[in-house]
Design a protein around this motif. Structure first.
Motif, PDB file in Angstrom:
ATOM      1  N   LEU A 197       8.359   8.898   2.199  1.00 37.50           N
ATOM      2  CA  LEU A 197       8.013   8.730   3.731  1.00 37.50           C
ATOM      3  C   LEU A 197       6.970   7.698   4.077  1.00 37.50           C
ATOM      4  CD1 LEU A 197       9.066  12.321   4.887  1.00 37.50           C
ATOM      5  CD2 LEU A 197      10.404  10.279   5.142  1.00 37.50           C
ATOM      6  N   PHE A 198       5.892   7.924   3.487  1.00 45.60           N
ATOM      7  CA  PHE A 198       4.623   7.054   3.741  1.00 45.60           C
ATOM      8  C   PHE A 198       4.808   5.790   3.417  1.00 45.60           C
ATOM      9  CE2 PHE A 198       0.617   5.087   2.192  1.00 45.60           C
ATOM     10  CZ  PHE A 198      -0.413   5.104   3.311  1.00 45.60           C
ATOM     11  N   SER A 199       5.649   5.242   2.494  1.00 46.84           N
ATOM     12  CA  SER A 199       5.865   4.134   2.023  1.00 46.84           C
ATOM     13  C   SER A 199       6.794   3.532   3.127  1.00 46.84           C
ATOM     14  CB  SER A 199       6.801   4.172   0.719  1.00 46.84           C
ATOM     15  OG  SER A 199       7.162   2.659   0.597  1.00 46.84           O
ATOM     16  N   GLY A 200       7.639   4.637   3.726  1.00 40.97           N
ATOM     17  CA  GLY A 200       8.610   3.766   4.570  1.00 40.97           C
ATOM     18  C   GLY A 200       7.803   3.684   6.052  1.00 40.97           C
ATOM     19  N   VAL A 201       6.963   4.362   6.266  1.00 37.37           N
ATOM     20  CA  VAL A 201       6.169   4.254   7.474  1.00 37.37           C
ATOM     21  C   VAL A 201       5.183   2.847   7.313  1.00 37.37           C
ATOM     22  CG1 VAL A 201       4.023   5.024   8.937  1.00 37.37           C
ATOM     23  CG2 VAL A 201       5.804   6.371   8.076  1.00 37.37           C
ATOM     24  N   MET A 202       4.710   2.225   6.099  1.00 33.74           N
ATOM     25  CA  MET A 202       3.936   1.305   6.030  1.00 33.74           C
ATOM     26  C   MET A 202       4.931   0.084   5.879  1.00 33.74           C
ATOM     27  SD  MET A 202       0.862   2.286   5.984  1.00 33.74           S
ATOM     28  CE  MET A 202       0.008   0.857   5.426  1.00 33.74           C
ATOM     29  N   ALA A 203       6.014   0.278   5.509  1.00 40.96           N
ATOM     30  CA  ALA A 203       7.152  -0.913   5.581  1.00 40.96           C
ATOM     31  C   ALA A 203       7.552  -1.232   6.903  1.00 40.96           C
ATOM     32  CB  ALA A 203       8.421  -0.260   4.569  1.00 40.96           C
ATOM     33  N   ALA A 204       7.563  -0.201   7.775  1.00 43.16           N
ATOM     34  CA  ALA A 204       8.319  -0.415   9.093  1.00 43.16           C
ATOM     35  C   ALA A 204       6.734  -1.181   9.620  1.00 43.16           C
ATOM     36  CB  ALA A 204       8.333   0.994   9.966  1.00 43.16           C
ATOM     37  N   VAL A 205       5.770  -0.776   9.669  1.00 46.01           N
ATOM     38  CA  VAL A 205       4.713  -1.540  10.184  1.00 46.01           C
ATOM     39  C   VAL A 205       4.678  -3.063   9.735  1.00 46.01           C
ATOM     40  CG1 VAL A 205       1.992  -1.475  10.486  1.00 46.01           C
ATOM     41  CG2 VAL A 205       3.208   0.520  10.535  1.00 46.01           C
ATOM     42  N   ALA A 206       4.699  -3.026   8.511  1.00 43.53           N
ATOM     43  CA  ALA A 206       4.638  -4.584   7.818  1.00 43.53           C
ATOM     44  C   ALA A 206       5.964  -5.209   8.568  1.00 43.53           C
ATOM     45  CB  ALA A 206       5.034  -4.261   6.580  1.00 43.53           C
ATOM     46  N   GLY A 207       7.010  -4.639   8.667  1.00 45.15           N
ATOM     47  CA  GLY A 207       8.095  -5.366   9.320  1.00 45.15           C
ATOM     48  C   GLY A 207       7.835  -5.678  10.903  1.00 45.15           C
ATOM     49  N   CYS A 208       7.413  -4.851  11.430  1.00 41.95           N
ATOM     50  CA  CYS A 208       6.881  -5.098  12.952  1.00 41.95           C
ATOM     51  C   CYS A 208       5.878  -6.166  13.122  1.00 41.95           C
ATOM     52  CB  CYS A 208       6.570  -3.732  13.798  1.00 41.95           C
ATOM     53  SG  CYS A 208       7.679  -2.641  13.975  1.00 41.95           S
ATOM     54  N   PHE A 209       4.809  -6.299  11.871  1.00 39.98           N
ATOM     55  CA  PHE A 209       4.049  -7.225  12.027  1.00 39.98           C
ATOM     56  C   PHE A 209       4.757  -8.851  12.159  1.00 39.98           C
ATOM     57  CE2 PHE A 209       1.257 -10.267  10.116  1.00 39.98           C
ATOM     58  CZ  PHE A 209       0.133 -10.304  10.573  1.00 39.98           C
ATOM     59  N   THR A 225       0.948  -1.301  -0.017  1.00 40.57           N
ATOM     60  CA  THR A 225       0.135  -0.038  -0.039  1.00 40.57           C
ATOM     61  C   THR A 225       0.841   1.325  -0.179  1.00 40.57           C
ATOM     62  OG1 THR A 225      -1.873  -1.233   1.206  1.00 40.57           O
ATOM     63  CG2 THR A 225      -1.711   1.285   1.177  1.00 40.57           C
ATOM     64  N   GLY A 226       1.918   1.200   0.929  1.00 39.97           N
ATOM     65  CA  GLY A 226       2.791   2.285   0.787  1.00 39.97           C
ATOM     66  C   GLY A 226       3.559   2.383  -0.578  1.00 39.97           C
ATOM     67  N   GLU A 227       3.946   1.268  -0.853  1.00 41.38           N
ATOM     68  CA  GLU A 227       4.802   1.259  -1.956  1.00 41.38           C
ATOM     69  C   GLU A 227       4.058   1.956  -3.247  1.00 41.38           C
ATOM     70  OE1 GLU A 227       8.020   0.502  -5.037  1.00 41.38           O
ATOM     71  OE2 GLU A 227       7.929   0.723  -2.806  1.00 41.38           O
ATOM     72  N   LEU A 228       2.859   1.537  -3.306  1.00 42.29           N
ATOM     73  CA  LEU A 228       1.774   1.772  -4.514  1.00 42.29           C
ATOM     74  C   LEU A 228       1.629   3.498  -4.315  1.00 42.29           C
ATOM     75  CD1 LEU A 228      -0.033   1.187  -6.753  1.00 42.29           C
ATOM     76  CD2 LEU A 228      -1.889   1.027  -5.213  1.00 42.29           C
ATOM     77  N   VAL A 229       1.735   4.079  -3.315  1.00 42.29           N
ATOM     78  CA  VAL A 229       1.560   5.402  -3.252  1.00 42.29           C
ATOM     79  C   VAL A 229       2.895   6.000  -3.843  1.00 42.29           C
ATOM     80  CG1 VAL A 229       1.466   7.316  -1.885  1.00 42.29           C
ATOM     81  CG2 VAL A 229       0.147   5.567  -1.420  1.00 42.29           C
ATOM     82  N   GLY A 282      14.531  -3.530   2.511  1.00 42.03           N
ATOM     83  CA  GLY A 282      15.478  -3.270   3.584  1.00 42.03           C
ATOM     84  C   GLY A 282      14.710  -2.330   4.544  1.00 42.03           C
ATOM     85  N   MET A 283      13.530  -1.676   4.289  1.00 43.01           N
ATOM     86  CA  MET A 283      12.968  -0.942   5.293  1.00 43.01           C
ATOM     87  C   MET A 283      12.103  -1.723   6.217  1.00 43.01           C
ATOM     88  SD  MET A 283      11.366   2.327   2.978  1.00 43.01           S
ATOM     89  CE  MET A 283      12.471   3.484   2.291  1.00 43.01           C
ATOM     90  N   MET A 284      11.390  -2.916   5.383  1.00 43.54           N
ATOM     91  CA  MET A 284      10.494  -3.781   6.354  1.00 43.54           C
ATOM     92  C   MET A 284      11.877  -4.727   7.271  1.00 43.54           C
ATOM     93  SD  MET A 284       8.198  -5.244   3.427  1.00 43.54           S
ATOM     94  CE  MET A 284       7.480  -6.545   4.462  1.00 43.54           C
ATOM     95  N   LEU A 285      12.882  -4.989   6.847  1.00 45.28           N
ATOM     96  CA  LEU A 285      13.715  -5.732   7.659  1.00 45.28           C
ATOM     97  C   LEU A 285      14.279  -4.823   8.903  1.00 45.28           C
ATOM     98  CD1 LEU A 285      15.207  -8.341   8.270  1.00 45.28           C
ATOM     99  CD2 LEU A 285      16.999  -7.392   6.558  1.00 45.28           C
ATOM    100  N   THR A 286      14.553  -3.403   8.441  1.00 47.10           N
ATOM    101  CA  THR A 286      14.849  -2.502   9.527  1.00 47.10           C
ATOM    102  C   THR A 286      13.825  -2.425  10.651  1.00 47.10           C
ATOM    103  OG1 THR A 286      16.311  -1.346   8.314  1.00 47.10           O
ATOM    104  CG2 THR A 286      15.546  -0.033  10.101  1.00 47.10           C
TER     105      THR A 286
END
Length: 306
Positions: A198-210, A25-29, A42-46
């Protein structure tokens, strides 16, 4: 095959699809704004690593989630700076950041956790909607998911509304399709693209934390296992349309769930084939074998005024 096993399979497919849904979703934006955020993996892993460390150190998974998001923001800013301000190759910089994230999290993991790598990490709670949990034969087996999944559905719905029904969404679409027109209108293409990354990064972080504190409750080296790349493939699979992208994520999640479901019902399939199935589907999508793909016109193309 009984209903209970079917419900377990559907629930597992949703669980495996969730980080893809969030990241895609973040990547699409970002891609709609013209930036291919290849560093999504890398963002998801971080985010997964920072979230796990935060939850382990404080005993509070919510603190871990917050730290996971904060840790990814500098990575997103780096990607935006390289690809938007310096106008570097977006694919090369993204892959470079992915390699950096893999090496950095692996080193930090070994230094911080060491022999405690198997220690339990506090995780996010599961929740099921009151009406859905009472459905006979399915109920909790399908709908009892980490609450982050349901929050993600709300964010996805808001994102869809924003992209389709608001001036901001129109501007983001135009930043990837006709950036010079956006510039002439008085809006900043650079600001729009920075915000999208930045929005893509936030969503990636949430995905990684999930993955780390929502699903597995631990961290392992390279634990995202290509989920970021699958999320990007889901966007291509869905032809840069949100609804089709969500279906692609669910398809990839179901393909992953088959690794555990088929042996349960006695179907003997080589495990290597089941492991590679989601990536095979992604390859078909990227290769254009599922239909004509229409990417944003200025995707990966840097914009310079004048």
């Amino acid at each position: 095959m009984n209903w209970e096993l079917s419900a377990v399979f559907i629930g597992s497919a949703i669980r495996f699809a969730t980080p893809l849904l969030l990241g895609a979703t973040g990547e699409l934006v970002s891609q709609r704004a013209g930036v291919l955020n290849m560093s999504l993996e890398g963002m998801m892993l971080t985010g997964a690593f920072a979230g796990a460390v935060g939850a382990w150190a404080t005993g509070d998974p919510m603190t871990g989630l917050a730290l996971g998001i904060l840790a990814v923001l500098p990575v997103a800013l780096l990607q935006a700076f390289l690809s938007i301000t310096l106008r570097a190759n977006q694919i090369v910089t993204g892959i470079g950041i992915n390699i950096l994230a893999l090496g950095g999290t692996t080193l930090a993991y070994r230094e911080i956790f060491g022999s405690r790598s198997s220690a339990a990490i506090p995780g996010l709670a599961k929740w099921s909607p009151p009406l859905l949990r009472d459905i006979p034969l399915a109920g909790n087996l399908v709908f009892e998911q980490v609450w982050l999944f349901y929050l993600g559905l709300v964010v996805i719905a808001l994102t869809a509304f924003m992209m389709r029904r608001t001036a901001l969404g129109l501007a983001l679409h135009a930043a990837g399709a006709a950036p010079r027109a956006v510039d002439k209108s008085g809006l900043s293409v650079t600001a729009l693209r920075y915000g999208a990354v930045l929005f893509s990064g936030v969503m990636a972080a949430v995905a990684g934390c999930f993955i780390s504190i929502g699903d597995i409750h631990t961290f392992t080296e390279g634990m995202t296992s290509g989920s970021g790349y699958l999320a990007i493939a889901a966007i291509i699979f869905g032809n840069w349309k949100l609804g089709r992208m969500l279906l692609a994520c669910l398809l990839f999640g179901a393909a992953t769930a088959l690794q555990f479901f088929l042996p349960t019902i006695g179907v003997q399939v080589p495990s290597a084939l089941l492991i590679m199935l989601p990536y095979l589907l992604a390859l078909l999508a990227v290769a254009g074998l599922i239909g004509r793909q229409t990417a944003p016109a200025y995707l990966t193309q840097a914009y310079q005024r004048g």
